[in-house]
Structure formats: structure tokens, C-alpha cells
Design an enzyme around this catalytic site. Structure first.
Site, PDB file in Angstrom:
ATOM      1  N   GLY A 242      32.400  28.428  79.345  1.00  0.00           N
ATOM      2  CA  GLY A 242      33.677  27.746  79.594  1.00  0.00           C
ATOM      3  C   GLY A 242      34.589  28.610  80.430  1.00  0.00           C
ATOM      4  O   GLY A 242      34.135  29.351  81.311  1.00  0.00           O
ATOM      5  N   GLN A 245      39.684  32.353  80.305  1.00  0.00           N
ATOM      6  CA  GLN A 245      40.675  32.574  79.239  1.00  0.00           C
ATOM      7  C   GLN A 245      40.019  32.433  77.869  1.00  0.00           C
ATOM      8  O   GLN A 245      40.204  33.268  76.990  1.00  0.00           O
ATOM      9  CB  GLN A 245      41.836  31.564  79.331  1.00  0.00           C
ATOM     10  CG  GLN A 245      42.733  31.718  80.528  1.00  0.00           C
ATOM     11  CD  GLN A 245      42.121  31.105  81.803  1.00  0.00           C
ATOM     12  OE1 GLN A 245      40.960  30.678  81.829  1.00  0.00           O
ATOM     13  NE2 GLN A 245      42.897  31.097  82.859  1.00  0.00           N
ATOM     14  N   GLY A 246      39.263  31.326  77.691  1.00  0.00           N
ATOM     15  CA  GLY A 246      38.623  31.069  76.396  1.00  0.00           C
ATOM     16  C   GLY A 246      37.587  32.139  76.074  1.00  0.00           C
ATOM     17  O   GLY A 246      37.584  32.712  74.981  1.00  0.00           O
ATOM     18  N   GLU A 266      29.798  33.011  79.163  1.00  0.00           N
ATOM     19  CA  GLU A 266      29.515  32.725  80.567  1.00  0.00           C
ATOM     20  C   GLU A 266      30.742  32.008  81.081  1.00  0.00           C
ATOM     21  O   GLU A 266      31.095  30.943  80.572  1.00  0.00           O
ATOM     22  CB  GLU A 266      28.246  31.872  80.636  1.00  0.00           C
ATOM     23  CG  GLU A 266      27.637  31.860  82.000  1.00  0.00           C
ATOM     24  CD  GLU A 266      27.844  30.546  82.672  1.00  0.00           C
ATOM     25  OE1 GLU A 266      28.840  30.433  83.407  1.00  0.00           O
ATOM     26  OE2 GLU A 266      27.021  29.644  82.455  1.00  0.00           O
ATOM     27  N   CYS A 303      28.992  25.965  87.232  1.00  0.00           N
ATOM     28  CA  CYS A 303      29.424  27.369  87.262  1.00  0.00           C
ATOM     29  C   CYS A 303      28.877  28.077  88.489  1.00  0.00           C
ATOM     30  O   CYS A 303      29.344  29.145  88.851  1.00  0.00           O
ATOM     31  CB  CYS A 303      29.016  28.083  85.989  1.00  0.00           C
ATOM     32  SG  CYS A 303      27.385  27.659  85.452  1.00  0.00           S
TER      33      CYS A 303
HETATM   34  P1  NAP Z   1      37.371  25.955  77.669  1.00  0.00           P
HETATM   35  O1  NAP Z   1      38.795  25.554  77.739  1.00  0.00           O
HETATM   36  O2  NAP Z   1      37.080  27.382  77.859  1.00  0.00           O
HETATM   37  O3  NAP Z   1      36.787  25.458  76.282  1.00  0.00           O
HETATM   38  C1  NAP Z   1      35.429  25.650  75.898  1.00  0.00           C
HETATM   39  C2  NAP Z   1      35.309  25.654  74.377  1.00  0.00           C
HETATM   40  O4  NAP Z   1      35.870  26.860  73.875  1.00  0.00           O
HETATM   41  C3  NAP Z   1      36.065  24.539  73.674  1.00  0.00           C
HETATM   42  O5  NAP Z   1      35.329  24.148  72.543  1.00  0.00           O
HETATM   43  C4  NAP Z   1      37.353  25.185  73.279  1.00  0.00           C
HETATM   44  O6  NAP Z   1      37.871  24.612  72.109  1.00  0.00           O
HETATM   45  C5  NAP Z   1      36.926  26.601  72.973  1.00  0.00           C
HETATM   46  N1  NAP Z   1      37.989  27.562  73.251  1.00  0.00           N
HETATM   47  C6  NAP Z   1      38.602  27.764  74.435  1.00  0.00           C
HETATM   48  N2  NAP Z   1      39.528  28.735  74.324  1.00  0.00           N
HETATM   49  C7  NAP Z   1      39.484  29.159  73.047  1.00  0.00           C
HETATM   50  C8  NAP Z   1      40.195  30.135  72.320  1.00  0.00           C
HETATM   51  N3  NAP Z   1      41.142  30.861  72.891  1.00  0.00           N
HETATM   52  N4  NAP Z   1      39.912  30.286  71.018  1.00  0.00           N
HETATM   53  C9  NAP Z   1      38.969  29.537  70.431  1.00  0.00           C
HETATM   54  N5  NAP Z   1      38.268  28.584  71.061  1.00  0.00           N
HETATM   55  C10 NAP Z   1      38.510  28.399  72.354  1.00  0.00           C
HETATM   56  O7  NAP Z   1      36.512  25.173  78.738  1.00  0.00           O
HETATM   57  P2  NAP Z   1      36.495  23.648  79.185  1.00  0.00           P
HETATM   58  O8  NAP Z   1      37.390  22.807  78.340  1.00  0.00           O
HETATM   59  O9  NAP Z   1      35.087  23.263  79.224  1.00  0.00           O
HETATM   60  O10 NAP Z   1      37.021  23.678  80.666  1.00  0.00           O
HETATM   61  C11 NAP Z   1      38.192  24.340  81.046  1.00  0.00           C
HETATM   62  C12 NAP Z   1      37.931  25.255  82.222  1.00  0.00           C
HETATM   63  O11 NAP Z   1      36.812  26.104  81.944  1.00  0.00           O
HETATM   64  C13 NAP Z   1      37.529  24.567  83.499  1.00  0.00           C
HETATM   65  O12 NAP Z   1      38.616  24.088  84.223  1.00  0.00           O
HETATM   66  C14 NAP Z   1      36.765  25.641  84.208  1.00  0.00           C
HETATM   67  O13 NAP Z   1      37.625  26.485  84.903  1.00  0.00           O
HETATM   68  C15 NAP Z   1      36.100  26.412  83.117  1.00  0.00           C
HETATM   69  N6  NAP Z   1      34.668  26.083  82.896  1.00  0.00           N
HETATM   70  C16 NAP Z   1      33.739  26.944  83.351  1.00  0.00           C
HETATM   71  C17 NAP Z   1      32.400  26.677  83.146  1.00  0.00           C
HETATM   72  C18 NAP Z   1      31.341  27.614  83.602  1.00  0.00           C
HETATM   73  O14 NAP Z   1      30.191  27.222  83.588  1.00  0.00           O
HETATM   74  N7  NAP Z   1      31.638  28.829  83.945  1.00  0.00           N
HETATM   75  C19 NAP Z   1      31.998  25.530  82.483  1.00  0.00           C
HETATM   76  C20 NAP Z   1      32.973  24.655  82.020  1.00  0.00           C
HETATM   77  C21 NAP Z   1      34.300  24.965  82.223  1.00  0.00           C
HETATM   78  P3  NAP Z   1      39.135  23.620  72.158  1.00  0.00           P
HETATM   79  O15 NAP Z   1      38.872  22.659  73.265  1.00  0.00           O
HETATM   80  O16 NAP Z   1      39.108  23.018  70.790  1.00  0.00           O
HETATM   81  O17 NAP Z   1      40.305  24.470  72.427  1.00  0.00           O
END
Ligand code: NAP
Length: 529
Positions: A242, A245-246, A266, A303
């Protein structure tokens, strides 16, 4: 299958009356989809974790054949879900049917691939050094080493691969193959597809007589629920795909635990493409077409999406930028996976537009309605790129920035200054490679996969794949999250010293009953020892 919207905990479907609820949302229309999904309460999450801890001893001791049969059964159960799975995942993510059908194949094949790996057994890296009691000046002791499972693993499903990198994705398959129970935090952007796959895994666990806590799945829309899983003492590793930040927040939380644990996140990557002068001259048109296609494939939500391209030169580079821009103009705006990703795409491209010296060279000619992203091509020069750090950030979606470098020295300096990447691509001729040997060496230090005269999207699942690179692409560049080597994230080596043969794991005994490759006194062999 009628969805119940509950958490899957140790073989049961669980929802507390006090739970907060949320809905899946149709990516294309923003409409809420039924049923309501129940967030796991803290007590429910704790129960899943406690069951995983309890299951670990029993599951980690299962014979390889039984674990392999369990993985094969999961593959069968996922296939049994039929097209309902494709339809639900399609509604929740906006991804087209053909793409999801391909992703389902990949998901099923990943389980089968790990089943074969576990059956074959050589991945355990067995090494045996016999005792030499007569050795002078000191006798040598009997030492036998192999890989063993780490313990329960938390998996965060990715939003952009609702099947292949989600509840039943590569992280879950590789952790289960390693002998680790799994607790999945389902991604709230596709809760229905998550439930379907989660129930398929539960069915397989029941059918194969696996311990209750071998697999659980909890829903949550707040970061608190995910954090709780990572901080729980029962958990021994984390798999995540994801945002930066996460991934970073989870990594930091795991490092701050009284017992720190590894987090395999990743995260973001801009996957730079370097177009060298001779290739630009000889093949610029075809490279422009390939780049435009790769950058806009799947609405750019990979990604490995090429978000940056660098080249040198006057007229040839200008024609290249023009061609990529024209092609992007013809791409229809596509539905993004969820509202959050769409909002971040518009925010990211908005930031680029505000940077002095960056121009929008091309954009989908059709208007992008709510939740859709237009293809966007930006253009700038090397000086602006080097000064404005924001331009190195990943904009997740169909966007690419083309950077004109004054000289190949400047191009190499930019490569040196780039952050870590999943991939880096070179387009060149033999002559270009002779002239730019340095660039290959620089990029080897920056990326997990180097690509020559092709494009980074499309990640083959096989033993030679490396999907992981220096930070911030991943939190541990020594490992891959795609391919058979992904299993190595969830094991650790243990050495047995001076044990009687019968008390050793079968793989370490003198008789090689599993017929696996072993390093015996420094020689690779399948012989008994
Ligand atoms: P995300 O915001 O990072 O969320 C992914 C998972 O992690 C969700 O289940 C989320 O839960 C959890 N999470 C995120 N931050 C957290 C934290 N601080 N503490 C605990 N759990 C956390 O990713 P996304 O919703 O898929 O997409 C958002 C952005 O991620 C995109 O705009 C893109 O930039 C990036 N992304 C990158 C890839 C890659 O392959 N590198 C793939 C997908 C997305 P909650 O939703 O319940 O908060």
C-alpha cells in the site's frame, strides 16, 4: 454465495452487536453495496490473534505433504467461487472482468506454486556438518541447520490487486506455505471479495482438518484495528502492500514493540525509465508507444507503473514527448479503485502542475467524471527535477513525468540521486550500453529489478522474480513479495547441535527420506548421510 458481512475468526463468522458497520462501495458509481460489514471489535481481533498463536505449534509441525494439500485445496475452493467472485470484485474495484479473471488465475497458481515448493522441500536450505571427534586441536561437533516458520503473520490486503495481493494473495500463500498461521486485515475497499476468498480459505482449513486459528480475517476501516494486530505480542511478522505512509507507520510501530518484529512493506515506486540517445534516435517512436501504454495500463494503478522517464536531446526528445502526449490524449479516463486513491491522484497531479518549470504536455481529451482519472503526461528539465523534491514522489495512477537532461552526465547524476525503486528500465542499443556502463551499475544499487528494452508493468510469478527494492520501495530490500522466494520472509534458520537422529526433524536426519537437496559437509547432494 450470500455475503454475511462478518469477521472470520478461527473457523466462525463473528459480528458483535456493538460493532461499527460500513459498506462496500461500487467504484464506478459511488453507490453503497449490500450487505453491511462489521468492523472487528478489539475483543474479536484479540481472539483471532490468540487462536493464531495457539494454532502455530500444531500447524508448524504439520508434515509438508499436509500443508501442500491444504494450499492446493485453497486454490480449488477459490475456483469454486466461480464468476460471482469476479462480479463482486469488479463492482467494488471498477476493474474489468478480463483483468480479474487473469488475477484469479494468478491467485490460484500462487497457491499451487507454493504447494509444489513445500512438497519438493529443498527450499528449507538444509545444511549438515558431521561431527569430527578426532579433529585436532579441537573436535568438531555435529551441526544441522534448516529454516523454520517465524510464527503468526499479519497480512494487510492491497487495494490494487483485490485477489492476487489481498486476502488470498501472495503474502497469505507464502506465509501459510512457510508454516505460519495468518490473520488478514481485509482492505475496506473490497470487503465483499475479501469475505468470499476468506470463506474459501476457511472451508479449505475445515476440510483439511487444520487447527482453528490457522486463518482469520478481520474487517476494519480505521487504522487502529490494523495497528492493534501489529502491536499484539502473538504476531511475529507483517506483510503489507500500500502507501508509503501506511507501510512506514506499521514498520515504526513494529520496531517500537517490546519485541520488535519484521515488517515486509511494499510501498511506493516511480519506476524510472532511461531512454539512451542512440535508442531514442533509432527507436523513439516505438519506445514512446510502449511507455504510454505501460503508464496508462489498468488506470496506472500498478506499483510498477513507470512514473518517470529521462532522456537527452533536442528535437528527438521533443518528438518523443509529443508522441507520448498524443497517445495519452487518446486514452479515456478510467475508474479508480476507490475514492481515496482517486482523491490522492488528483492531489498529486495538482501538486505537479503548481511546480514552476513543469508543464502538462498531454492529458486525456475526454473529461474525467467523478472517481475517474485522466491519463496525464508532464514534462520538465533536469534542473527543475533536481530542485523540486516533490517531483520524485509517486503519483499512483496514469501519470508520467518526462525529464529532459542536458547531457548523459546529468542523466547519470539524476539516477544517483533517485530514491530506492522496485524497478529501473533502460532503453538502449549495444552502442548506448557501451557508452553508459556506469548507468547500469548505478541502477543496480537503486532497484530490485533492472529491465532492458521492455517496460516494468507485468510482474511474472516465478522463482527468478524480484519484487522488492531499496527503501522507500520496500522496508527490506533483501526479500521479494512475488515468486517462490517470498516464503523466505516468514522463516528463520535454526541449528540443532549434537541431537540423536530420531529426535531431529525428518529433513535433518541421516536418511534423506524426503529426497531433498541438502548441503552435507559442504557438498550439495540428495544422498543419505
Ligand atoms: P493504504 O492507505 O496504505 O492502506 C492499505 C491498508 O493498510 C489498509 O487496510 C489500511 O487500513 C491499512 N493502513 C494504512 N495505514 C495504516 C496505518 N497507519 N495503521 C494501520 N493500518 C494502516 O493503501 P490504499 O488504500 O490501498 O491506497 C492508498 C495509496 O497507497 C495509493 O494512493 C497509492 O499511493 C498507494 N498504493 C501503493 C501500492 C503499491 O503497490 N505500492 C498499492 C496500492 C496503493 P484502513 O484503510 O482501514 O486505514
Amino acid at each position: 454465495m450470500e455475503l454475511h458481512g462478518k469477521n472470520l475468526i478461527g473457523g466462525k463468522a463473528v459480528a458483535s452487536a456493538a460493532a461499527k458497520t460500513f459498506s462496500g462501495v461500487a467504484a464506478a458509481t459511488g453507490e453503497k453495496l449490500s450487505p453491511l460489514f462489521h468492523e472487528a471489535t478489539m475483543a474479536e481481533a484479540d481472539e483471532a490473534l490468540a487462536l493464531a498463536e495457539k494454532a502455530f505449534e500444531e500447524y508448524g509441525r504439520q508434515p509438508a505433504e499436509k500443508i501442500a494439500a491444504f494450499l492446493d485445496r485453497i486454490a480449488e475452493e477459490i475456483l469454486k467461487l466461480g464468476d460471482e467472485l469476479i462480479q463482486r470484485a469488479g463492482a467494488e474495484t471498477g476493474l474489468p472482468e478480463a483483468r480479474l479473471a487473469g488475477e484469479r488465475n494468478r491467485t490460484v497458481n500462487q497457491f499451487k506454486m507454493f504447494a509444489e515448493l513445500v512438497r519438493e522441500g529443498s527450499w528449507l536450505e538444509v545444511s549438515i556438518d558431521h561431527a569430527q571427534p578426532e579433529r585436532k586441536p579441537l573436535p568438531k561437533v555435529d551441526l544441522r541447520r534448516m529454516l523454520v516458520p517465524l510464527g503468526p503473520v499479519v497480512v494487510f490486503g492491497a487495494s490494487n490487486f483485490p485477489l492476487a495481493y489481498s486476502v488470498g494473495g501472495g503474502d497469505t500463500a507464502s506465509a501459510l506455505a512457510a508454516g505460519c498461521p495468518v490473520v488478514v486485515k481485509a482492505h475496506p475497499a473490497h470487503p465483499g471479495a475479501s469475505e468470499m476468498v476468506g470463506r474459501a480459505i476457511q472451508n479449505a482449513a475445515d476440510a483439511m482438518g487444520m487447527p482453528k486459528g490457522v486463518f482469520s480475517m478481520v474487517h476494519g476501516v480505521s487504522t487502529e484495528s490494523g495497528m492493534r494486530l501489529v502491536q499484539h505480542p502473538a504476531m511475529k511478522a507483517v506483510g503489507f502492500t500500500g502507501s508509503l505512509q501506511g507501510g512506514r507507520a506499521l514498520f515504526d510501530a513494529a520496531a517500537k514493540r517490546p519485541e520488535p518484529i519484521p515488517v515486509f512493506s511494499e510501498m511506493g515506486s516511480t519506476n524510472p525509465v532511461f531512454v539512451l540517445p542512440d535508442a531514442l534516435k533509432q527507436n523513439g517512436k516505438a519506445i514512446a508507444e510502449g511507455l504510454a501504454q505501460s503508464a496508462t495500463l489498468g488506470v496506472g494503478q500498478f506499483c510498477t507503473n513507470p512514473g518517470l522517464a529521462f532522456g537527452c536531446g533536442g528535437d528527438e526528445w521533443r518528438s518523443f514527448v509529443e508522441r507520448v502526449s498524443q497517445l495519452a490524449g487518446a486514452v479515456a479516463p478510467g475508474v479508480m479503485l476507490h475514492q481515496g486513491i482517486s482523491a490522492r491522484f488528483h492531489e498529486g497531479t495538482g501538486k505537479f502542475q503548481k511546480v514552476p518549470g513543469v508543464r502538462v504536455a498531454g492529458k486525456s481529451s475526454a473529461e474525467a467524471t467523478q472517481g475517474r482519472a485522466p491519463a496525464m503526461v508532464f514534462s520538465t528539465d533536469a534542473k527543475t527535477f533536481q530542485q523540486q523534491r516533490v517531483l520524485r514522489e509517486e503519483v499512483f495512477g496514469p501519470s508520467t513525468l518526462l525529464v529532459n537532461c542536458g547531457s548523459t552526465q546529468e542523466l547519470e547524476q539524476i539516477a544517483r540521486d533517485l530514491p530506492g525503486q522496485l524497478t529501473a528500465t533502460i532503453h538502449g542499443t549495444d552502442e548506448d550500453l557501451r557508452q553508459h556502463a556506469n548507468l547500469v551499475a548505478i541502477l543496480r544499487g537503486k532497484a530490485g529489478r533492472l529491465i532492458f528494452n521492455q517496460f516494468p508493468t507485468g510482474v511474472e510469478v516465478c522463482p527468478s522474480m524480484q519484487h522488492g527494492g531499496p527503501y522507500p520501495a520496500t522496508t527490506d530490500s533483501r526479500f521479494t513479495s512475488v515468486g517462490t522466494f517470498a516464503i523466505k520472509r516468514f522463516v528463520r534458520p535454526v541449528c540443532f547441535q549434537n541431537f540423536p537422529d530420531a529426535a531431529l526433524p525428518v529433513e535433518l536426519r541421516n536418511k534423506n527420506s524426503r529426497n531433498i537437496w541438502r548441503l552435507v559437509d559442504g557438498q550439495l547432494t540428495k544422498d543419505d548421510c
